[in-house]
Scaffold this active site. Structure first.
Site, PDB file in Angstrom:
ATOM      1  N   SER A 138       0.869  -1.179   0.000  1.00 32.83           N
ATOM      2  CA  SER A 138       0.000   0.000   0.000  1.00 32.83           C
ATOM      3  C   SER A 138       0.903   1.226   0.000  1.00 32.83           C
ATOM      4  O   SER A 138       2.079   1.134   0.381  1.00 32.83           O
ATOM      5  CB  SER A 138      -0.853  -0.004   1.278  1.00 32.83           C
ATOM      6  OG  SER A 138      -1.486   1.243   1.461  1.00 32.83           O
ATOM      7  N   TYR A 151      -1.896  -1.117  10.836  1.00 36.04           N
ATOM      8  CA  TYR A 151      -2.058  -1.376   9.398  1.00 36.04           C
ATOM      9  C   TYR A 151      -0.871  -0.824   8.598  1.00 36.04           C
ATOM     10  O   TYR A 151      -0.287  -1.524   7.767  1.00 36.04           O
ATOM     11  CB  TYR A 151      -3.372  -0.772   8.886  1.00 36.04           C
ATOM     12  CG  TYR A 151      -3.538  -0.943   7.395  1.00 36.04           C
ATOM     13  CD1 TYR A 151      -3.820  -2.200   6.860  1.00 36.04           C
ATOM     14  CD2 TYR A 151      -3.362   0.121   6.514  1.00 36.04           C
ATOM     15  CE1 TYR A 151      -3.930  -2.386   5.482  1.00 36.04           C
ATOM     16  CE2 TYR A 151      -3.476  -0.056   5.142  1.00 36.04           C
ATOM     17  CZ  TYR A 151      -3.765  -1.310   4.633  1.00 36.04           C
ATOM     18  OH  TYR A 151      -3.868  -1.491   3.271  1.00 36.04           O
TER      19      TYR A 151
HETATM   20  N1  LIG Z   1      -8.789  -0.405  -1.168  1.00 41.36           N
HETATM   21  C1  LIG Z   1      -7.787   0.354  -0.779  1.00 41.36           C
HETATM   22  O1  LIG Z   1      -7.934   1.583  -0.603  1.00 41.36           O
HETATM   23  C2  LIG Z   1      -6.416  -0.244  -0.605  1.00 41.36           C
HETATM   24  C3  LIG Z   1      -5.299   0.615  -0.638  1.00 41.36           C
HETATM   25  C4  LIG Z   1      -4.039   0.064  -0.479  1.00 41.36           C
HETATM   26  C5  LIG Z   1      -3.886  -1.297  -0.299  1.00 41.36           C
HETATM   27  N2  LIG Z   1      -4.989  -2.108  -0.251  1.00 41.36           N
HETATM   28  C6  LIG Z   1      -4.778  -3.537  -0.039  1.00 41.36           C
HETATM   29  O2  LIG Z   1      -5.362  -4.256  -1.099  1.00 41.36           O
HETATM   30  C7  LIG Z   1      -5.642  -5.592  -0.686  1.00 41.36           C
HETATM   31  C8  LIG Z   1      -7.020  -6.004  -1.171  1.00 41.36           C
HETATM   32  O3  LIG Z   1      -7.986  -5.230  -0.515  1.00 41.36           O
HETATM   33  P1  LIG Z   1      -9.252  -4.587  -1.270  1.00 41.36           P
HETATM   34  O4  LIG Z   1      -9.020  -3.136  -1.366  1.00 41.36           O
HETATM   35  O5  LIG Z   1      -9.558  -5.341  -2.499  1.00 41.36           O
HETATM   36  O6  LIG Z   1     -10.347  -4.776  -0.135  1.00 41.36           O
HETATM   37  P2  LIG Z   1     -11.573  -5.809   0.024  1.00 41.36           P
HETATM   38  O7  LIG Z   1     -12.534  -5.608  -1.085  1.00 41.36           O
HETATM   39  O8  LIG Z   1     -12.031  -5.613   1.422  1.00 41.36           O
HETATM   40  O9  LIG Z   1     -10.894  -7.242  -0.142  1.00 41.36           O
HETATM   41  C9  LIG Z   1     -10.183  -7.855   0.895  1.00 41.36           C
HETATM   42  C10 LIG Z   1     -10.086  -9.336   0.591  1.00 41.36           C
HETATM   43  O10 LIG Z   1      -9.351  -9.977   1.669  1.00 41.36           O
HETATM   44  C11 LIG Z   1     -10.108 -11.090   2.126  1.00 41.36           C
HETATM   45  N3  LIG Z   1      -9.892 -11.344   3.555  1.00 41.36           N
HETATM   46  C12 LIG Z   1     -10.142 -10.494   4.588  1.00 41.36           C
HETATM   47  N4  LIG Z   1      -9.898 -11.106   5.756  1.00 41.36           N
HETATM   48  C13 LIG Z   1      -9.497 -12.373   5.453  1.00 41.36           C
HETATM   49  C14 LIG Z   1      -9.108 -13.494   6.232  1.00 41.36           C
HETATM   50  N5  LIG Z   1      -9.105 -13.441   7.579  1.00 41.36           N
HETATM   51  N6  LIG Z   1      -8.761 -14.647   5.600  1.00 41.36           N
HETATM   52  C15 LIG Z   1      -8.778 -14.716   4.244  1.00 41.36           C
HETATM   53  N7  LIG Z   1      -9.127 -13.677   3.445  1.00 41.36           N
HETATM   54  C16 LIG Z   1      -9.496 -12.528   4.046  1.00 41.36           C
HETATM   55  C17 LIG Z   1     -11.572 -10.704   1.877  1.00 41.36           C
HETATM   56  O11 LIG Z   1     -12.398 -11.844   1.734  1.00 41.36           O
HETATM   57  P3  LIG Z   1     -13.355 -12.468   2.862  1.00 41.36           P
HETATM   58  O12 LIG Z   1     -13.959 -11.338   3.607  1.00 41.36           O
HETATM   59  O13 LIG Z   1     -14.319 -13.286   2.057  1.00 41.36           O
HETATM   60  O14 LIG Z   1     -12.449 -13.323   3.704  1.00 41.36           O
HETATM   61  C18 LIG Z   1     -11.470  -9.994   0.525  1.00 41.36           C
HETATM   62  O15 LIG Z   1     -11.506 -10.926  -0.515  1.00 41.36           O
HETATM   63  C19 LIG Z   1      -5.463  -5.593   0.840  1.00 41.36           C
HETATM   64  O16 LIG Z   1      -4.236  -6.203   1.168  1.00 41.36           O
HETATM   65  C20 LIG Z   1      -5.442  -4.118   1.196  1.00 41.36           C
HETATM   66  O17 LIG Z   1      -4.694  -3.871   2.370  1.00 41.36           O
HETATM   67  C21 LIG Z   1      -6.246  -1.604  -0.416  1.00 41.36           C
END
Ligand SMILES: NC(=O)c1ccc[n+]([C@@H]2O[C@H](COP(=O)([O-])OP(=O)(O)OC[C@H]3O[C@@H](n4cnc5c(N)ncnc54)[C@H](OP(=O)(O)O)[C@@H]3O)[C@@H](O)[C@H]2O)c1
Length: 258
Positions: A138, A151
């Site tokens: 991130s 985080y």
């Molecule tokens: N969106 C942003 O602004 C942003 C910015 C920078 C970095 N990121 C990073 O991008 C990555 C993807 O996030 P996203 O933005 O796509 O958010 P998201 O839509 O909330 O997706 C998160 C994913 O992680 C899975 N997950 C959460 N807890 C889990 C657990 N205990 N075991 C297994 N899987 C789990 C969720 O699935 P389930 O709930 O079905 O388990 C979901 O598929 C993350 O690493 C996040 O830190 C996001």
């Protein structure tokens, strides 16, 4: 046929990335906790592309879950060529007021599971002289983050760990890419407890999960070491190097609490 393992495939960036692999004829193992969302995704991919899609629902924040996932994949006779460590979540709040159980799960998922999966799959990739790993960090990785202290620190770990092992793996045919998205339109902000203000101000337009996934996919295929999505994010992430550390943390605190 090559196969990609995508963690956190049930929504957001991981879900969007699944389609990119399928489109290029790469088979999939998709994992997250929400099994019905994974089955829905499997069906959607199967209607558009003819690649095998294996669903394995698991909670990667549980102790030993990453090793169990690796064993499960091995027992099915599947070889992983692309590892996408994407599952992750954040939490907002002053550190002293946060819950230990949530911090523990976050460290287990964002750090421990990601590290364990790299350690499980890299030896097999090295043996075959082919492997591509994408660890989703991130822009939070580039500075300390008051009100999201744990985080931001987990994502610094992901960035530094990825760069270090990518360097160790030079010449082996295995590469590790750290993808650093800025705020992106997914369920992340909601899960982290953001209100519609601050860095996730609803008045702003953020990049879509598809846009970030495409950018990360290209960087993975090009074997880049670290990539930051978006020019504004690139400038913000790197500007920290120009200022004293105490200024950087003060500015980040202001941005996180304004
Ligand atoms: N969106 C942003 O602004 C942003 C910015 C920078 C970095 N990121 C990073 O991008 C990555 C993807 O996030 P996203 O933005 O796509 O958010 P998201 O839509 O909330 O997706 C998160 C994913 O992680 C899975 N997950 C959460 N807890 C889990 C657990 N205990 N075991 C297994 N899987 C789990 C969720 O699935 P389930 O709930 O079905 O388990 C979901 O598929 C993350 O690493 C996040 O830190 C996001």
């Amino acid at each position: 046929m090559k196969t990609a393992l995508i963690t956190g495939a049930s929504s957001g960036i991981g879900r969007a990335m699944s389609f990119l692999f399928a489109k290029d004829g790469i088979g999939l193992v998709i994992t997250a906790r929400n099994e019905s969302a994974l089955i829905e995704l499997q069906k959607e991919i199967n209607t558009q592309y003819s690649v095998p899609v294996t669903v394995i629902a698991c909670d990667l924040s549980e102790t030993g879950a990453a090793h169990a996932l690796h064993q499960n994949i091995q027992s099915k006779g599947i070889t992983i060529d692309y590892l996408i460590n994407n599952a992750g979540f954040g939490d907002t709040g002053w550190f002293v007021q946060t819950q230990w159980s949530k911090n523990d799960q976050m460290i287990q998922l964002n750090i421990t599971a990601l590290t364990a999966l790299c350690q499980c799959f890299i030896p097999e990739m090295k043996e075959r002289k082919f492997g591509r790993i994408l660890n989703v960090a991130s822009t939070a990785a580039f500075q300390p983050g008051p009100t999201m202290a744990v985080y931001f620190a987990t994502k610094s770990y992901v960035l530094h760990f990825s760069e270090a092992i990518n360097s160790e793996l030079k010449g082996t045919g295995v590469s590790v890419t750290a993808l650093c998205p800025g705020p992106t339109e997914t369920n992340f902000a909601n899960a982290a407890g953001f209100k519609d203000d601050g860095i996730f101000d609803k008045k702003q337009k953020f990049p879509s999960a598809e846009e970030v996934a495409q950018f990360g996919y290209q960087a993975l295929m090009d074997q880049k070491s670290v990539v930051i999505h978006g020019l504004k994010n690139y400038i913000l992430a790197n500007s920290g190097r120009l200022f004293p550390r105490n200024w950087v943390v003060a500015i980040t605190k202001w941005m996180m609490t304004k």
